[in-house]
Design an enzyme around this catalytic site. Structure first.
Site, PDB file in Angstrom:
ATOM      1  CE  LYS A   6     -10.325   0.553   2.644  1.00  0.00           C
ATOM      2  NZ  LYS A   6      -9.966   1.278   1.604  1.00  0.00           N
ATOM      3  CD1 TRP A  44      -2.412   1.846   0.397  1.00  0.00           C
ATOM      4  CD2 TRP A  44      -1.930   1.928   2.442  1.00  0.00           C
ATOM      5  NE1 TRP A  44      -3.240   2.725   0.836  1.00  0.00           N
ATOM      6  CE2 TRP A  44      -2.882   2.943   2.367  1.00  0.00           C
ATOM      7  CE3 TRP A  44      -1.409   2.029   3.896  1.00  0.00           C
ATOM      8  CZ2 TRP A  44      -3.314   4.000   3.211  1.00  0.00           C
ATOM      9  CZ3 TRP A  44      -1.933   2.896   4.736  1.00  0.00           C
ATOM     10  CH2 TRP A  44      -2.918   3.921   4.424  1.00  0.00           C
ATOM     11  CG  ASP A 100      -3.098  -2.904   6.581  1.00  0.00           C
ATOM     12  OD1 ASP A 100      -4.216  -3.114   6.859  1.00  0.00           O
ATOM     13  OD2 ASP A 100      -2.529  -1.982   5.838  1.00  0.00           O
TER      14      ASP A 100
HETATM   15  C1  LMR Z   1      -6.566   2.772  -1.064  1.00  0.00           C
HETATM   16  O1  LMR Z   1      -5.591   2.101  -1.075  1.00  0.00           O
HETATM   17  O2  LMR Z   1      -7.102   3.190  -2.017  1.00  0.00           O
HETATM   18  C2  LMR Z   1      -7.235   2.950   0.233  1.00  0.00           C
HETATM   19  O3  LMR Z   1      -6.679   2.198   1.253  1.00  0.00           O
HETATM   20  C3  LMR Z   1      -7.550   4.313   0.466  1.00  0.00           C
HETATM   21  C4  LMR Z   1      -6.307   5.162   0.784  1.00  0.00           C
HETATM   22  O4  LMR Z   1      -6.202   5.662   1.888  1.00  0.00           O
HETATM   23  O5  LMR Z   1      -5.154   4.927   0.279  1.00  0.00           O
END
Ligand code: LMR
Length: 395
Positions: A244, A127, A209
């Site tokens: 989510k 992420w 996570d």
């Molecule tokens: C994403 O990866 O799109 C979500 O987790 C929202 C974010 O805060 O990035």
């Protein structure tokens, strides 16, 4: 002095969302940020959430501060949701945090204060915000292999070899409990067993996570990796998000759950989490917490909510199939997306193709090639497939 402050680059995910909002082209499609969309392209408030809010409005008596770690009704319900019966809850130091990001930061601050030399291992890719959050807390991050060279599956050997050869005792390993963000590629059950055993052998601590519980195979099923890790690890960390699965994105509600080896260790750990929270945002916001606690504390609302989670998951999965079929009709094989889980898929598109899709076809995807499958609808799927086919052929 402030004129010497340079402009920060836009966020790779939320920044695109802002550009999308300003795009005047009516046919635009947003597959960037991870929010659920229904068949009409809306991000609805869940019915269970609406009913819980009505109940809260009718019964809530105060807006006074909550305890630093949130209310016990919330934390107890969340421990049950995440761990089920797999744990003695007195071992879990649990706190409400503003979203999963808040949990990551509170855990990182707590780790950094007590284990300043611990490194945090993140998957390559991970992420977009993980490294920033851990490093903002002062922790060093390292990357372990995750995506294979053809960008279609897990590089399991590479992952194991990086962690085995380069990991050290006392390091933390950030793992996506389910629905890996950004790739949608999760380890298979036997691979989780092997990962868990390796981390135990190396004395590395899992930091999970858990932002998409319910979006992979089901609320209970998606905690399987966590249950596997708990067999080998007396200590681990879970950062949960309810953005989510409850659709509570802007209410910012999540939880930090630090599993201790025994109940006697928990009070000190919780006291340190409280310290991290107090000097950051002091104490958590009430409304989102009240919604989650109300739903999980009421069997009828819980049943309704579970059905809504099932329906969201089913819609995402049917859009994934529709996309694969649409691409296959154009002679392009995207069948590798089939086994990917959750909201996201890695399409293999490169940043130039992503840029082309944005400027030429008003289709927004993250530059890494990640798409939010939930943003596909039966109305936009054909245009999306044609545009991706063109992007693959021309850019
Ligand atoms: C994403 O990866 O799109 C979500 O987790 C929202 C974010 O805060 O990035």
């Amino acid at each position: 002095m402030f004129e010497s402050i340079p402009l920060a680059p836009p966020d790779s995910i939320l920044g695109l969302m802002e550009v999308f909002d300003k795009d005047p082209r009516p046919e635009k499609i947003n597959l960037t940020v991870g929010v659920f969309k229904d068949e009409q392209g809306r991000t609805p408030i869940l019915e269970s959430v609406k009913l819980a809010e009505q109940k809260i409005l009718a019964t809530q008596k105060t807006k006074s501060y909550l305890p630093i770690e949130g209310g016990a009704d919330f934390t107890q319900a969340v421990v049950k949701l995440v761990f089920g019966d797999a744990i003695d809850e007195s071992r879990v130091a649990a706190a409400h945090t503003p979203g999963g990001t808040g949990a990551l930061r509170a855990s990182a601050d707590t780790i950094a204060r007590h284990f300043p030399h611990a490194r945090v291992w993140v998957s390559k890719p991970t992420w977009a915000n993980h490294v920033a959050v851990f490093e903002a807390a002062g922790l060093q991050t390292e990357a372990y292999a995750y995506l294979n060279a053809s960008k279609t599956g897990l590089d399991f050997e590479g992952m194991m070899s990086d962690l085995r050869q380069r990991g050290s005792a006392g390091d933390f390993v950030c793992l996506h409990a389910c629905c890996h963000n950004p790739t949608g590629i999760d380890p298979a059950p036997d691979q989780w067993e092997a990962i868990s055993a390796l981390l135990a052998e190396k004395k590395m601590i899992p930091l999970l996570d858990f932002a998409y519980q319910g979006f992979g195979d089901g609320l209970f099923e998606d905690a399987q990796a966590l249950r596997t890790l708990m067999k080998d690890h007396a200590e681990l960390i879970v950062c949960s998000s309810f953005s989510k699965n409850f659709g509570l994105y802007s209410e910012r509600v999540g939880a930090l759950l630090m599993v201790c080896k025994d109940a006697a260790t928990e009070p000190a750990v919780l006291s340190q989490i409280r310290t991290s929270i107090r000097c950051n945002y002091s104490n958590p916001p009430r409304h989102g917490e009240a919604i989650v606690a109300t739903i999980l504390g009421d069997p009828e609302l819980t049943a309704l909510w579970k059905n809504e989670v099932d329906a969201m998951r089913a819609r995402i999965s049917s859009m994934r199939h529709m996309f694969i079929e649409g691409m296959s009709r154009l002679g392009r094989d995207f069948s590798f997306l089939q086994s990917q889980k959750g909201m996201f898929s890695y399409t293999g598109l490169n940043p130039m193709q992503a840029d082309w899709l944005k400027s030429e076809r008003a289709i927004y995807i993250v530059g890494t090639g990640r798409i939010n499958v939930a943003g596909i609808t039966s109305t936009n799927v054909d245009r999306l497939c044609r545009a991706i086919d063109e992007a693959c052929g021309t850019v």
